[in-house]
Design an enzyme around this catalytic site. Sequence first.
Site, PDB file in Angstrom:
ATOM      1  N   CYS A 131      17.707  73.231  59.738  1.00 49.38           N
ATOM      2  CA  CYS A 131      17.231  73.196  58.356  1.00 49.38           C
ATOM      3  C   CYS A 131      18.288  72.579  57.447  1.00 49.38           C
ATOM      4  O   CYS A 131      19.461  72.958  57.493  1.00 49.38           O
ATOM      5  CB  CYS A 131      16.881  74.600  57.885  1.00 49.38           C
ATOM      6  SG  CYS A 131      16.232  74.635  56.183  1.00 49.38           S
ATOM      7  N   HIS A 183      25.345  65.108  72.299  1.00 53.83           N
ATOM      8  CA  HIS A 183      24.572  64.509  71.207  1.00 53.83           C
ATOM      9  C   HIS A 183      23.429  65.391  70.738  1.00 53.83           C
ATOM     10  O   HIS A 183      22.523  64.914  70.053  1.00 53.83           O
ATOM     11  CB  HIS A 183      24.047  63.135  71.639  1.00 53.83           C
ATOM     12  CG  HIS A 183      25.135  62.140  71.877  1.00 53.83           C
ATOM     13  ND1 HIS A 183      24.943  60.977  72.593  1.00 53.83           N
ATOM     14  CD2 HIS A 183      26.439  62.135  71.514  1.00 53.83           C
ATOM     15  CE1 HIS A 183      26.079  60.289  72.644  1.00 53.83           C
ATOM     16  NE2 HIS A 183      27.006  60.987  71.999  1.00 53.83           N
ATOM     17  N   CYS A 225      11.093  74.404  57.580  1.00 54.58           N
ATOM     18  CA  CYS A 225      11.810  75.518  58.195  1.00 54.58           C
ATOM     19  C   CYS A 225      10.961  76.784  58.192  1.00 54.58           C
ATOM     20  O   CYS A 225      10.343  77.134  57.175  1.00 54.58           O
ATOM     21  CB  CYS A 225      13.115  75.769  57.440  1.00 54.58           C
ATOM     22  SG  CYS A 225      14.077  77.183  58.040  1.00 54.58           S
ATOM     23  N   CYS A 275      18.829  75.915  54.556  1.00 55.56           N
ATOM     24  CA  CYS A 275      19.515  77.165  54.919  1.00 55.56           C
ATOM     25  C   CYS A 275      20.476  76.990  56.086  1.00 55.56           C
ATOM     26  O   CYS A 275      21.287  77.876  56.359  1.00 55.56           O
ATOM     27  CB  CYS A 275      18.506  78.270  55.220  1.00 55.56           C
ATOM     28  SG  CYS A 275      17.575  78.051  56.771  1.00 55.56           S
TER      29      CYS A 275
END
Length: 226
Positions: A107, A99, A128, A110
């Site tokens: 991100c 999990h 990010c 990206c």
Amino acid sequence: MNLVVLTGAGVSAESGIPTFRGKEGLWKNFKPEELATPEAFRKNPKLVWEWYDWRRQLISKAQPNKAHKLLAQIDAVIITQNVDGLHQRAGAKKVIELHGNIWRVRCTSCGKEYENYEVPLREIPPKCKFCNGLLRPAVVWFGESLPMDALEEAERLAKSCEVFLVVGTSGVVYPAGLLPFVAKQHGAKVVEINPESTPISEIADIVIREKATVGVEKFIQTMLNL
């Protein structure tokens, strides 16, 4: 002995991390659909991250307990449903995280994924470090698929092991909950450690009705006789 271990929230409960479905579970005061789904994140990423920031702070103060440490010492692959990273902190070298991990972020722009141990987060929601895009926890939310490589490896191990040890899992979250049944179908002995009865109890060869710390110690004391 070819031993594989599957762990759930119960193995970390004695480290002070609430289980999801127990009496003091993490869902007691929150609805999962409000906090741990892609839809919830799209609707209110700040709310979701505030909850995850609280969880990260709680987990950061927790220490691996005796069950984590004992499991790290035996020669076994640990398949875990937990996202807290306590198995690794206890010294376990072979851990498959079904999990994801709460200490990793991904991100949404990206796609890069990396570790983030900032507690508490300086900015919510966090951005990010590569492109300043919106980050999300690198965990599997309700409605999302498990990482295919981790799931395939877990299934392969379940099919090839001699003993499949299940520690502190409710057995109702799939596909992880199916792994003990896969192991059983392929000839493994199934051992369950849980203070409460679960769907896995019906197929277990050995049931140890104890909390994880006591149960794992009992299992290790008797494992040479399996």
